[in-house]
Write an enzyme that holds these catalytic residues in place. Structure first.
Site, PDB file in Angstrom:
ATOM      1  CB  SER A 435      -0.932   0.016   1.215  1.00  0.00           C
ATOM      2  OG  SER A 435      -0.183  -0.021   2.416  1.00  0.00           O
ATOM      3  CG  HIS A 696       3.489   0.763  12.458  1.00  0.00           C
ATOM      4  ND1 HIS A 696       4.228  -0.260  11.906  1.00  0.00           N
ATOM      5  CD2 HIS A 696       2.191   0.456  12.233  1.00  0.00           C
ATOM      6  CE1 HIS A 696       3.401  -1.150  11.395  1.00  0.00           C
ATOM      7  NE2 HIS A 696       2.173  -0.744  11.572  1.00  0.00           N
TER       8      HIS A 696
END
Length: 760
Positions: A435, A696
């Site tokens: 993604s 993250h």
């Protein structure tokens, strides 16, 4: 009379208010004061929702700004030195630095490691403890929240992660040592916490020790006894709570604990009810977790009534009822769902509705009148024989599966030679996990399309423009294997849930994954099949834009299973096989459309395992077979990738190899490549891409850091079998940081290739 209580409630808000407040704060759009006020408002609404449904003893301390394990670290003063930023007083920004490596104030630093909370899709920040760890009573938010709830007139039960579970989940910072040597120091702080709660006139405190659902060694069993002995007599009553599995291994231990009450999970440990009822003292509270806290199906209250009515008569006021675990893992309120049909809605219950179920059950137990619960249970019982749910064609196809359906044509060494000849990739090929950033324009177009404000052709044109941009960006960066970027996908599981028969998707069925990250798990309500291709159009379009290889992207059968709300009337492995066959068809279609590399993501493979190691073998056998079924319909030249993130591989490395993926990509950056140890000791035979930077956190990794990680990986895995990639997908990141990070990753790889060629 039976008492209703709750172990925890979803903290994100009915419409994800916490998510948006957090992200606005991180972006500097709101102040810390505004963020704190939003948290206060969410807690007040959560308590009101529970009280309105009849919950009598409300949880406090279940709210967290990022995750409840990190909150516990803040409470006991266990903050890594690099995150203090020269300030001894921990605050919200300290918490965000630990979780994200960055906060609106203060410098950046390496974020702490993140992993899965037992066998759920919820993530927690792993505590980092040193051999000379000094615990102290830290953050005071728990006591402030107790005061908030009391001022609103609620009777509350503070919730704490138990000290033994906390140590069990922690990692050693630096040298390895026995973490239980820190128990006495930690217990001193817990005693202070309980004493402060007693000063606030708290009667009951819930201490969660879910490690009782595991198979733990004698040292941890002894630690639990020591812990509970030292925490008793602090002016409050202790409700020891375990969940996620049966406690059958520890009946005698539990009976000896000096606590005033025991809660356990009756959904996964139904057989424990009778045994614990006999073992517990008459005056002890027995709390039965009779409503499934991890799924969304309407409870069969008639069956539960038959299960517990005898115990209820015997124990009277000493019986409590509750969900099996915290409702953190369920959406907030079914009443928000306007697009599910009436029959589907009649099968479901979200967090708010589970309070109603407990109230109905309490009334039946108190009056011996089961009329209301029989009426309530009728829809879920009727569902069992619904032709809408059960499809004979799907069941027949699964019944014909054989062992050979889970085997490639040839073993990996032969496939590897053929793939190398066809793909012509360089040493240390670079790629991404799949993604790319989900921009505001992508989200706006998707919302407009779903609302009927955008025609399908216009929506598809917009998505293809986004795919074109992603492909061109990857070519400019110099990546070797490209992806289409998944602009058309809202979520790696929900996207497929919208396209597969037997799945349903909600409007606002959000649950928290970590921090501000929320997912909307689809519901597997019936037999699963595919009525049309799901990814071909987008992937083939992307391949038409470039001469480089485009990697087809699919979510694997185990992840589609465990990251959905699973039907409970069919064995999990049967559902997984149904999904695998649909994916097999998609994989073959991708290959036949000219896609030579196909990734089948399985980040849930590890978390789907039973918590008890003695039950692993059976699961790993069928889970690996299911993956192979999805992947084995292709020719040798087609390269199959898989991806796993935030998983511990020790103990299951043989099963990972049994997947027989040509390339596996995994998260290793936060662990500084420590997770590769399992692959080294096992001599993993296939290719592997250890993630070289943490997606993250918004921090951009520098070239030297990436090269250092690749060097560490090369010490464990031959460089000829290494790939270079981020540790996970990039959808949550912005384009500016994504380009900068990938540019550094490609530059680092090119420098290493040059160094390796000179050394030759």
């Amino acid at each position: 009379m039976v008492t209703i209580h709750n172990l925890g409630f979803p903290r994100i808000g009915k419409k994800r208010e916490l998510k948006f407040a957090l992200e606005n704060y991180w972006a500097g759009k709101i102040s810390r004061t505004e963020l704190v006020e939003k948290g206060r408002a969410i807690r007040a609404e959560n308590w009101a929702l529970q009280a309105e449904q009849g919950v009598e003893l409300l949880p406090v301390g279940d709210f967290a700004w990022y995750d409840h394990v990190l909150t516990t670290s803040m409470l006991v003063g266990a903050i890594p030195e690099r995150h203090h930023q020269g300030c001894d007083d921990a605050n919200l920004d300290t918490l965000f630095r630990v979780a994200r490596g960055r906060a609106p104030t203060g410098c950046t630093c390496a974020a702490s490691e993140m992993t899965k909370w037992f066998n759920t899709n919820y993530h927690y920040i792993v505590p980092e403890l040193s051999i000379n760890q000094a615990f102290k009573l830290g953050w005071q938010e728990l006591f402030e929240q107790v005061n908030e709830a009391q001022q609103l007139g609620y009777k509350v039960k503070p919730v704490l992660i138990g000290p033994v579970t906390y140590l069990y989940l922690a990692k050693c910072a630096g040298e390895e040592f026995n973490k239980l040597t820190l128990l006495d120091s930690l217990l001193n702080v817990y005693q202070q916490i309980l004493a402060k709660l007693a000063e606030q006139n708290i009667e009951w405190v819930q201490i969660d020790e879910p490690i009782l659902a595991l198979e733990i060694d004698d040292s941890y069993r002894a630690a639990l006894n020591t812990s509970l002995s030292k925490l008793s007599g602090q002016g409050v009553k202790i409700l020891l709570a375990s969940y996620f599995g049966s406690v059958a291994n520890y009946y005698q231990d539990i009976a000896s604990y000096p606590v005033e009450g025991i809660h356990f999970d009756c959904v996964t440990g139904e057989s424990d009810i009778e045994k614990l009822d006999v073992l517990l003292r008459d005056e002890q509270i027995l709390s039965l977790g009779v409503i499934n806290g991890r799924n969304i199906w309407r409870a069969d209250l008639e069956a539960i009534y038959q299960q517990v009515s005898t115990v209820a008569k015997k124990r009277g006021d000493c019986l409590w009822i509750a969900p099996s675990c915290s409702l953190l893992h369920t959406p907030v309120d079914l009443e928000q769902e306007e697009k599910l049909d009436s029959e589907m809605r009649s099968w479901l219950a979200f967090a708010r509705q589970k309070g109603t179920e407990l109230s109905l059950l309490k009334k039946a137990l108190s009056t011996d009148d089961s009329t209301a619960i029989a009426d309530y249970s009728a829809p879920i019982n009727a569902r069992k024989n619904s032709p809408r749910v059960n499809r004979l064609d799907v069941q027949a196809r699964v019944a014909t599966l054989a062992e050979t359906d889970g085997q490639r044509n040839n073993p990996f060494p032969i496939r590897n030679l053929k793939q190398a000849s066809v793909l012509q990739l360089p040493l240390l090929p670079t790629t991404t996990i799949g993604s790319f950033p989900q921009t505001q324009s992508i989200r706006a177009a998707r919302r407009a399309f779903k609302a009927g404000e955008l025609e399908e052709a216009t929506y598809h044109a917009k998505m293809k423009a986004e795919i074109r941009d992603a492909v061109l960006a990857q070519e400019a960066l110099g990546l070797d294997v490209l992806v289409h970027g998944e602009a058309e996908r809202n979520d790696m599981v929900e996207y497929f849930g919208e396209l597969l028969d037997g799945f349903a998707c909600t409007q606002l069925g959000w649950v928290q994954s970590y921090g501000s990250r929320c997912v909307k798990p689809p519901i597997i309500w019936g037999d699963v099949t595919r009525s049309r291709p799901m990814t071909i159009e987008w992937t083939v379009f992307a391949q038409s834009l470039t001469k480089k290889k485009i990697k087809g992207m699919l979510t694997g059968p185990i992840t589609l299973l465990f990251w959905s709300f699973i039907r409970e009337d069919v064995d999990k492995h049967v559902i997984a096989n149904q999904i695998a066959l649909t994916l097999r068809d998609e994989v073959v279609d991708l290959q036949n459309a000219g896609i030579e590399i196909i990734q089948i993501d399985e980040p849930a493979f590890r978390e789907g395992m039973p918590l008890k190691a003695s039950q692993w073998s059976s699961y790993l056998d069928w889970a690996a077979y299911t993956f192979r079924v999805s992947a084995s319909g292709v020719k040798d030249e087609t390269q199959i990738h898989t991806h796993m993130c935030y998983s511990e591989f020790n103990g299951i490395i043989e099963a990972i190899a049994d997947l027989d993926a040509d390339v596996i990509t995994i998260e290793t950056s936060r662990s500084n490549m420590a997770l590769l140890g399992a692959f080294e000791s096992f001599d993993y035979p296939n290719q592997i891409g250890p993630g070289v930077y943490d997606i993250h956190t918004p921090n951009v990794p520098d070239i030297g850091w990436i090269k250092g990680l690749i060097h560490k990986a090369a010490e464990k895995i031959p460089v000829t079998r290494l790939w270079v990639n981020p540790d996970c997908g990039l959808k949550t990141r912005g384009w500016e940081e994504t380009r900068a990070a990938l540019d550094n990753m490609v530059t680092a790889t090119k420098e290493l290739r040059a160094e390796l060629s000179r050394s030759d």
